[in-house]
Design a protein around this motif. Structure first.
Motif, PDB file in Angstrom:
ATOM      1  N   LEU A 172     -11.020  31.536  -7.678  1.00  0.00           N
ATOM      2  CA  LEU A 172     -10.217  32.653  -8.598  1.00  0.00           C
ATOM      3  C   LEU A 172      -7.915  31.300  -8.366  1.00  0.00           C
ATOM      4  O   LEU A 172      -7.450  31.972  -8.754  1.00  0.00           O
ATOM      5  CB  LEU A 172     -10.049  34.099  -7.842  1.00  0.00           C
ATOM      6  CG  LEU A 172      -9.248  34.501  -8.515  1.00  0.00           C
ATOM      7  CD1 LEU A 172      -9.328  34.941 -10.259  1.00  0.00           C
ATOM      8  CD2 LEU A 172      -9.117  35.603  -7.617  1.00  0.00           C
ATOM      9  N   LEU A 176      -5.439  30.482 -10.908  1.00  0.00           N
ATOM     10  CA  LEU A 176      -4.397  31.372 -10.665  1.00  0.00           C
ATOM     11  C   LEU A 176      -3.753  30.232 -11.171  1.00  0.00           C
ATOM     12  O   LEU A 176      -3.033  30.195 -11.927  1.00  0.00           O
ATOM     13  CB  LEU A 176      -4.859  31.921  -9.799  1.00  0.00           C
ATOM     14  CG  LEU A 176      -4.629  33.604 -10.385  1.00  0.00           C
ATOM     15  CD1 LEU A 176      -4.778  34.001  -8.905  1.00  0.00           C
ATOM     16  CD2 LEU A 176      -3.796  34.016 -11.257  1.00  0.00           C
ATOM     17  N   TYR A 179      -3.603  29.332 -14.114  1.00  0.00           N
ATOM     18  CA  TYR A 179      -2.896  29.674 -15.698  1.00  0.00           C
ATOM     19  C   TYR A 179      -1.116  30.001 -14.834  1.00  0.00           C
ATOM     20  O   TYR A 179      -0.496  30.190 -16.291  1.00  0.00           O
ATOM     21  CB  TYR A 179      -3.612  31.146 -15.092  1.00  0.00           C
ATOM     22  CG  TYR A 179      -3.381  32.568 -15.775  1.00  0.00           C
ATOM     23  CD1 TYR A 179      -3.279  32.692 -17.156  1.00  0.00           C
ATOM     24  CD2 TYR A 179      -2.713  33.787 -15.240  1.00  0.00           C
ATOM     25  CE1 TYR A 179      -3.335  33.529 -18.054  1.00  0.00           C
ATOM     26  CE2 TYR A 179      -1.848  34.267 -16.217  1.00  0.00           C
ATOM     27  CZ  TYR A 179      -2.833  34.433 -17.157  1.00  0.00           C
ATOM     28  OH  TYR A 179      -2.409  34.857 -18.553  1.00  0.00           O
ATOM     29  N   SER A 183       1.571  29.737 -17.779  1.00  0.00           N
ATOM     30  CA  SER A 183       2.274  30.769 -18.745  1.00  0.00           C
ATOM     31  C   SER A 183       3.592  31.124 -18.232  1.00  0.00           C
ATOM     32  O   SER A 183       4.637  31.341 -18.527  1.00  0.00           O
ATOM     33  CB  SER A 183       1.088  32.269 -18.588  1.00  0.00           C
ATOM     34  OG  SER A 183       0.732  32.976 -16.824  1.00  0.00           O
ATOM     35  N   ASP A 306       3.968  39.766 -18.868  1.00  0.00           N
ATOM     36  CA  ASP A 306       2.671  40.097 -19.772  1.00  0.00           C
ATOM     37  C   ASP A 306       3.223  40.906 -20.951  1.00  0.00           C
ATOM     38  O   ASP A 306       3.511  40.582 -21.831  1.00  0.00           O
ATOM     39  CB  ASP A 306       1.610  40.735 -19.513  1.00  0.00           C
ATOM     40  CG  ASP A 306       1.389  39.506 -18.020  1.00  0.00           C
ATOM     41  OD1 ASP A 306       1.067  38.316 -18.685  1.00  0.00           O
ATOM     42  OD2 ASP A 306       1.019  40.386 -17.415  1.00  0.00           O
ATOM     43  N   VAL A 332      -3.163  42.040 -12.006  1.00  0.00           N
ATOM     44  CA  VAL A 332      -3.191  42.508 -12.953  1.00  0.00           C
ATOM     45  C   VAL A 332      -3.350  43.980 -12.705  1.00  0.00           C
ATOM     46  O   VAL A 332      -4.216  44.302 -13.523  1.00  0.00           O
ATOM     47  CB  VAL A 332      -5.746  42.087 -13.520  1.00  0.00           C
ATOM     48  CG1 VAL A 332      -4.946  40.520 -13.195  1.00  0.00           C
ATOM     49  CG2 VAL A 332      -5.823  42.355 -12.294  1.00  0.00           C
ATOM     50  N   THR A 335      -2.079  44.923 -16.342  1.00  0.00           N
ATOM     51  CA  THR A 335      -2.104  44.449 -17.339  1.00  0.00           C
ATOM     52  C   THR A 335      -3.869  45.458 -17.395  1.00  0.00           C
ATOM     53  O   THR A 335      -4.101  45.290 -18.798  1.00  0.00           O
ATOM     54  CB  THR A 335      -2.405  43.082 -17.791  1.00  0.00           C
ATOM     55  OG1 THR A 335      -3.010  42.412 -16.438  1.00  0.00           O
ATOM     56  CG2 THR A 335      -1.638  42.751 -17.960  1.00  0.00           C
ATOM     57  N   PHE A 374     -12.363  38.026 -12.394  1.00  0.00           N
ATOM     58  CA  PHE A 374     -11.686  37.249 -12.644  1.00  0.00           C
ATOM     59  C   PHE A 374     -10.859  35.719 -12.121  1.00  0.00           C
ATOM     60  O   PHE A 374     -10.412  36.106 -14.123  1.00  0.00           O
ATOM     61  CB  PHE A 374     -10.028  38.016 -11.408  1.00  0.00           C
ATOM     62  CG  PHE A 374     -10.078  39.805 -12.220  1.00  0.00           C
ATOM     63  CD1 PHE A 374     -11.452  40.764 -12.235  1.00  0.00           C
ATOM     64  CD2 PHE A 374      -9.421  39.718 -13.338  1.00  0.00           C
ATOM     65  CE1 PHE A 374     -11.070  41.712 -12.411  1.00  0.00           C
ATOM     66  CE2 PHE A 374      -9.130  41.634 -13.596  1.00  0.00           C
ATOM     67  CZ  PHE A 374     -10.297  42.275 -13.804  1.00  0.00           C
ATOM     68  N   ILE A 378      -9.779  35.378 -16.278  1.00  0.00           N
ATOM     69  CA  ILE A 378      -9.336  34.626 -16.615  1.00  0.00           C
ATOM     70  C   ILE A 378      -9.375  33.682 -17.035  1.00  0.00           C
ATOM     71  O   ILE A 378      -8.419  32.818 -18.442  1.00  0.00           O
ATOM     72  CB  ILE A 378      -7.836  34.078 -15.661  1.00  0.00           C
ATOM     73  CG1 ILE A 378      -7.829  35.804 -15.211  1.00  0.00           C
ATOM     74  CG2 ILE A 378      -6.861  33.425 -16.071  1.00  0.00           C
ATOM     75  CD1 ILE A 378      -6.746  35.294 -13.965  1.00  0.00           C
ATOM     76  N   LYS A 379     -10.624  32.371 -17.313  1.00  0.00           N
ATOM     77  CA  LYS A 379     -10.105  31.087 -17.103  1.00  0.00           C
ATOM     78  C   LYS A 379     -10.963  30.949 -18.817  1.00  0.00           C
ATOM     79  O   LYS A 379     -10.964  30.124 -19.462  1.00  0.00           O
ATOM     80  CB  LYS A 379     -10.901  30.217 -16.211  1.00  0.00           C
ATOM     81  CG  LYS A 379     -11.432  29.101 -16.696  1.00  0.00           C
ATOM     82  CD  LYS A 379     -12.012  28.448 -15.488  1.00  0.00           C
ATOM     83  CE  LYS A 379     -12.481  26.725 -16.061  1.00  0.00           C
ATOM     84  NZ  LYS A 379     -13.684  26.031 -15.195  1.00  0.00           N
ATOM     85  N   LEU A 383      -8.373  37.354 -20.861  1.00  0.00           N
ATOM     86  CA  LEU A 383      -7.296  38.070 -20.366  1.00  0.00           C
ATOM     87  C   LEU A 383      -6.458  38.382 -21.356  1.00  0.00           C
ATOM     88  O   LEU A 383      -5.578  39.418 -21.757  1.00  0.00           O
ATOM     89  CB  LEU A 383      -7.064  37.794 -18.394  1.00  0.00           C
ATOM     90  CG  LEU A 383      -5.642  38.459 -18.054  1.00  0.00           C
ATOM     91  CD1 LEU A 383      -5.377  40.154 -18.095  1.00  0.00           C
ATOM     92  CD2 LEU A 383      -4.928  37.671 -17.071  1.00  0.00           C
ATOM     93  N   ASP A 384      -5.823  36.874 -22.104  1.00  0.00           N
ATOM     94  CA  ASP A 384      -4.729  36.946 -22.467  1.00  0.00           C
ATOM     95  C   ASP A 384      -5.608  37.272 -23.631  1.00  0.00           C
ATOM     96  O   ASP A 384      -4.344  37.838 -24.230  1.00  0.00           O
ATOM     97  CB  ASP A 384      -5.033  35.098 -23.253  1.00  0.00           C
ATOM     98  CG  ASP A 384      -3.927  34.894 -22.315  1.00  0.00           C
ATOM     99  OD1 ASP A 384      -2.952  35.331 -21.117  1.00  0.00           O
ATOM    100  OD2 ASP A 384      -4.022  33.513 -21.751  1.00  0.00           O
TER     101      ASP A 384
END
Ligand SMILES: Cc1ncc(COP(=O)(O)O)c(C=O)c1O
Length: 498
Positions: A172, A176, A179, A183, A306, A332, A335, A374, A378-379, A383-384
């Motif tokens: 993670l 992260l 990510y 982002s 976000d 998170v 979100t 997670f 995410i990967k 999530l996006d």
């Protein structure tokens, strides 16, 4: 003879084996002083006859009591309540069939008057105003559960169930790092990341490591109350800087720095909590320069990065931090959902390492399986995709809520349409007070919530934060209707200060 038959009750419907039911009841009788130390227990055969159970059950029960030290067995004499048990103080007998509630502890402990009481359990049929939480009905629980199940059935999963690094799951942290670099323009590796259980833990750890009694931490004049309280718990001195339409007034922080050493500045730069304003570019640079010059930490709580409706997301202060002054905190929980306690603290390696050590003493082991889940979530881009879906929905909700508030309640309070986030910040007109409004609102099954927490500095600004993201269209209409009926039924009174 002791009334075994009436004192001991067994049930075959319970999951607990009969011998354990019996042993636990014996223990209770001994603890309550009904079977005194030295008392001889009835023989196993007799008790089995009395209770209509197999003798083996009684033998197993006595063995259990023996193992636990409640009884002793004297060869050729029988089983006795252990005579070495300390004298049991006589206590008023309680009816064990009723649940007894312990209300007061039998010891003293340190209470802290700064801690705010959290709301009691929610009541059905009542609508609650929140300060900007997600709509958990939109949480992709199926997707998360699918990843979790898949991971849990992997052969090597047992290796993730053991104690491991308090920095959090390595996968993670890697995911992260990529990510957050992509982002938010950070330039970090996994070594700069500590996984926390939500942003609050990041804030708590930072506060513990940065502040001691009387150290100065600067926050907004109105501020996220939990941050204030976290710092106050460390006995730090809170100094406040005003917040205007461009966010925290950094000139005031500079003046403070010239007078006294400042240890930390807490900012919610993207959307200030509670007022929702964004810290301007000029003030961001000014704050970073000050942090460098006066060597203080910036705790950047980017709780709702976000959600941007009118502009592209503004890169956090952390993305411009070249000298290790920023501690960047996120999660998170806004979100995805507050129950998924996946958060992160991003900082220089030395700070992260120390925070990881400290974390081990309040939470020795994170939830590695959830962290792995997670990492995958995410990967894979899930999530996006989920955030993009939420953005569309929350934007519609913001627009509807703001439109109705203006049309129906414009005469009662003022607000600006927030450019992002999940809440509005509303100033009540002078003739009303939130105290009166929240009292009256209860008649319409509406709970305004802890409105006092927005004015911890006692500035009497008479404003509160009202979340819109968690309500659907019908609920938004209902909320506005309830507020309207509330306002209509209260008399205009000069503002009272409580
Ligand atoms: C400004 C701010 N910071 C931090 C938090 C805590 O978030 P988490 O649930 O990730 O601990 C919240 C939660 O509402 C918040 O509003």
């Amino acid at each position: 003879m002791f009334p075994y038959k009436t004192s001991l009750k067994l049930s075959k419907c319970l999951k607990e084996p009969l011998y354990l039911q019996l042993a636990n009841q014996f223990i209770l009788l001994i603890r309550e002083g009904k079977l005194l130390p030295g008392t001889k227990l009835v023989g196993s055969r007799t008790l089995a006859d009395l209770l209509k159970v197999h003798r083996k059950t009684i033998v197993a029960c006595y063995e259990e009591l023996l193992l636990q030290g409640w009884v002793e067995s004297i060869p050729k004499k029988g089983t006795f309540v252990n005579k070495n048990l300390p004298l049991i103080q006589k206590i008023a007998l309680v009816d064990v069939t009723k649940t007894s509630k312990k209300q007061n502890s039998g010891f003293s402990f340190y209470e802290n008057e700064n801690l705010l009481k959290k709301n009691a359990e929610k009541r059905e049929g009542v609508m609650y105003i929140n300060d900007g939480t997600s709509d958990t009905r939109l949480t992709p629980t199926e997707e998360i559960a699918r990843i979790y199940r898949k991971l849990a059935s992997k052969k090597n999963i047992h290796t993730f169930l053991d104690y491991n690094s308090t920095k959090g799951n390595i996968k993670l942290r890697e995911v992260l790092a990529t990510y957050l670099n992509n982002s938010r323009g950070l330039k970090i590796t996994k070594e700069n990341i500590l996984i926390t259980r939500g942003s609050q833990m990041g804030m708590w750890l930072s506060s513990q490591l940065l502040l001691k009694e009387n150290d100065i931490v600067v926050v907004g004049e109105t501020n996220y109350s939990s941050a204030d309280i976290t710092f106050q718990y460390q006995k730090a001195q809170i100094k406040r800087a005003s917040v205007d339409e461009n966010g925290l007034v950094i000139d005031q922080i500079e003046k403070l720095c010239k007078k006294q050493p400042v240890k930390a500045v807490y900012v919610t730069s993207h959307h200030h909590h509670p007022t929702t304003v964004t810290l301007s570019a000029e003030r961001r640079i000014h704050l970073l320069n000050l942090a460098r010059k006066y060597s203080f930490a910036i705790i950047e709580d980017d709780y709702d990065y976000d959600f941007n409706y009118d502009h592209a997301p503004i890169l956090p202060l952390a993305s411009h931090d070249t000298c290790g002054n920023v501690i960047y905190i996120g999660s998170v929980c806004k979100t995805v959902a507050p129950v998924f306690r996946i958060g992160y603290l991003v900082a220089s390696e030395d700070f992260v390492n120390e925070a990881a050590k400290l974390r081990g003493y309040i939470d020795r082991q994170g939830d590695a399986l959830l962290e792995l889940t997670f990492a995958e979530f995410i990967k894979s881009g899930d999530l996006d995709r989920h955030i993009r879906k939420l953005m569309k929905i929350y934007l519609q909700r913001r627009d509807l809520f703001c439109k109705l508030l203006k049309e129906e309640l414009g005469g009662y309070f003022q607000f600006n349409i927030p450019k992002g986030g999940m809440a509005i910040w509303g100033y009540l007109n002078k003739e009303y007070s939130w105290y009166e409004v929240s009292k009256e609102a209860r008649k319409y099954q509406l709970e305004i919530g802890e409105w006092q927490r927005y004015d911890l500095a006692n500035k009497k600004h008479n404003a509160i934060r009202i979340g819109f993201a968690s309500y659907n269209e019908e609920e938004i209409k209902l909320l506005v209707d309830k507020l309207k009926r509330t306002f209509k039924s209260i008399k205009k009174v000069p503002i009272k200060h409580f």
